[in-house]
Design a protein around this motif. Structure first.
Motif, short mmCIF file in Angstrom:
data_model
loop_
_atom_site.label_atom_id
_atom_site.label_comp_id
_atom_site.label_asym_id
_atom_site.label_seq_id
_atom_site.Cartn_x
_atom_site.Cartn_y
_atom_site.Cartn_z
N HIS A 55 -26.96 34.54 32.95
CA HIS A 55 -25.74 34.06 33.59
C HIS A 55 -25.88 33.69 35.06
N PHE A 56 -26.93 34.18 35.71
CA PHE A 56 -27.05 33.93 37.15
C PHE A 56 -28.30 33.14 37.55
N ILE A 57 -29.37 33.21 36.77
CA ILE A 57 -30.61 32.54 37.21
C ILE A 57 -31.21 31.65 36.12
N THR A 58 -30.40 31.25 35.17
CA THR A 58 -30.86 30.35 34.09
C THR A 58 -32.25 30.68 33.57
N ASN A 59 -32.47 31.96 33.32
CA ASN A 59 -33.73 32.42 32.72
C ASN A 59 -34.97 32.08 33.54
N GLU A 60 -34.80 31.96 34.85
CA GLU A 60 -35.97 31.80 35.70
C GLU A 60 -36.82 33.08 35.65
N PRO A 61 -38.12 32.99 35.92
CA PRO A 61 -38.97 34.19 35.93
C PRO A 61 -38.54 35.15 37.02
N ILE A 62 -38.81 36.43 36.79
CA ILE A 62 -38.46 37.48 37.75
C ILE A 62 -39.73 38.10 38.33
N VAL A 63 -39.71 38.30 39.64
CA VAL A 63 -40.74 39.09 40.31
C VAL A 63 -40.10 40.44 40.65
N TRP B 139 -37.02 44.67 30.47
CA TRP B 139 -36.94 44.31 31.88
C TRP B 139 -38.09 43.39 32.30
N PHE B 140 -39.20 43.44 31.59
CA PHE B 140 -40.35 42.63 31.99
C PHE B 140 -40.47 41.34 31.17
N THR B 141 -39.42 41.00 30.42
CA THR B 141 -39.39 39.71 29.74
C THR B 141 -39.36 38.59 30.78
N ASN B 142 -40.20 37.60 30.61
CA ASN B 142 -40.30 36.48 31.56
C ASN B 142 -40.54 36.98 32.98
N CYS B 143 -41.44 37.94 33.10
CA CYS B 143 -41.81 38.50 34.40
C CYS B 143 -42.98 37.71 34.97
N ALA B 144 -42.86 37.33 36.25
CA ALA B 144 -43.91 36.53 36.88
C ALA B 144 -44.91 37.38 37.65
N GLY B 145 -44.55 38.62 37.93
CA GLY B 145 -45.43 39.50 38.69
C GLY B 145 -44.69 40.75 39.09
N ILE B 146 -45.44 41.78 39.48
CA ILE B 146 -44.84 43.04 39.91
C ILE B 146 -45.52 43.49 41.20
#
Length: 339
Positions: A231-239, A264-271
């Motif tokens: 709803h807020f980031i159109t499924n952009e990757p998350i760091v 929580w780590f679905t479509n995760c770009a890095g941690i």
């Protein structure tokens, strides 16, 4: 589709101080008044809530009183920024009484237990929140270059960008009996590290906080990462960025697996992991083993010993912003885009 909403801090703004977790007992009131004086010398106006001055049974007040004072400051048009005195232990008690439906777009800045509230606000409202210094760490005669960036970051306009760098040195341990002019005793050489390679670059929407407490959002109405992503980031990757205040390596490992299983780590770009005063080994299971195991499972860049959390100083991370984080030969660069 909603977008991330970015507050803006004007010079000379009014800052509200409230304690949704821990307040200051009588013997530590001087820390609050000194921080107030420093901010007022920079032309800010500082308004204290009653909870700032009280502390008993591991909290500043009852959950309902803490939430009511926070809600009042969030709805006050005069206040542009809320900074709790510091973290604490039991902010989670107040979450169900926080009015997420009527929040005005203003900055909330802090870390430790406060990061639970920061992440919940961004996930549920799309309002960007600021993970960084707390109030009492602004009481020095001056701030180190890393801590001092909080004003520049919070004064970045929507649509703009702001760059920060890794610190030159960090504080190994607190020496309360010999305070410095900038609060921290910065003695150790900072070196950001990576699991998979000497250099690394990650980019995506940045979210995180103190992992000891933000993990308790999993499975609650306040920690719906999937809803935020859609709803807020159109499924952009998350760091993701995390810092460990008090957990052993096995407790941290359990938490990371829990997060993975919860999506929580679905479509995760890095941690990114901050320096930690904890990470106590269990058996011969060291913190590097935790990072390596996580990397083997999710196959994204993992950076650690970054400037975040309970081993100061720390960068100011804006939950919800689009971040580009780069590690080159032990040095870090963080560019955050308010888009």
């Amino acid at each position: 589709m909603n977008k991330i909403k970015y507050p803006f801090l004007n010079q000379g703004a009014t800052i509200g101080v409230t304690a949704p977790s821990s307040g200051a007992p009588t013997e530590l009131h001087k820390l609050l008044t000194t921080a107030r004086d420093r901010l007022e010398s920079k032309s800010y106006e500082v308004l204290f809530g009653d909870t700032s001055w009280t502390q008993d049974k591991a909290k500043s007040a009852s959950a309902k009183i803490r939430a009511a004072e926070f809600n009042k400051m969030m709805s006050d048009e005069q206040i542009q920024l809320i900074i709790p005195p510091w973290g604490g232990e039991l902010l989670i008690e107040a979450l169900e009484y926080i009015d997420f439906d009527h929040m005005k777009t203003k900055w909330v800045l802090g870390y430790s237990d406060v990061s639970l509230l920061l992440l919940a606000i961004t996930l549920n409202t799309g309002i960007a929140t600021a993970h960084g210094t707390n109030l009492v760490d602004l009481r020095g005669e001056y701030s180190d270059d890393t801590t001092d960036m909080w004003e520049s970051v919070l004064s970045t306009e929507a649509g703009g960008s702001v760059i920060q760098y890794s610190s030159e040195k960090y504080q190994k341990e607190w020496q309360f009996d010999s305070p410095t002019a900038c609060v921290f005793d910065l003695t150790e050489q900072t070196e950001w590290k990576s699991v998979s390679s000497k250099n690394a670059k990650v980019q995506g929407r940045i979210l995180g906080g103190c992992i000891d407490v933000v993990r308790h959002l999993i499975g609650t109405p306040f920690g719906n990462v999937t809803h935020f992503r859609e709803h807020f980031i159109t499924n952009e990757p998350i760091v993701w960025y995390f810092e460990n205040c008090g957990m052993s390596t096995t407790d941290l490992r359990r938490t990371l697996v829990h997060m993975k299983l919860a999506g929580w780590f679905t479509n995760c770009a890095g941690i990114l992991f901050g320096r930690s005063p904890a990470n106590t080994p269990v058996g011969n299971y060291e913190i590097e083993d935790v990072y390596n195991d996580l990397y083997e499972e999710i196959q994204v860049p993992i950076l650690y010993d970054i400037d975040c959390g309970h081993v100061p100083p720390q960068n100011t991370f804006i939950n919800g912003s689009y971040a580009e984080v780069e590690l080159t030969n032990g040095k870090g660069t963080v560019v955050q885009h308010f888009i």
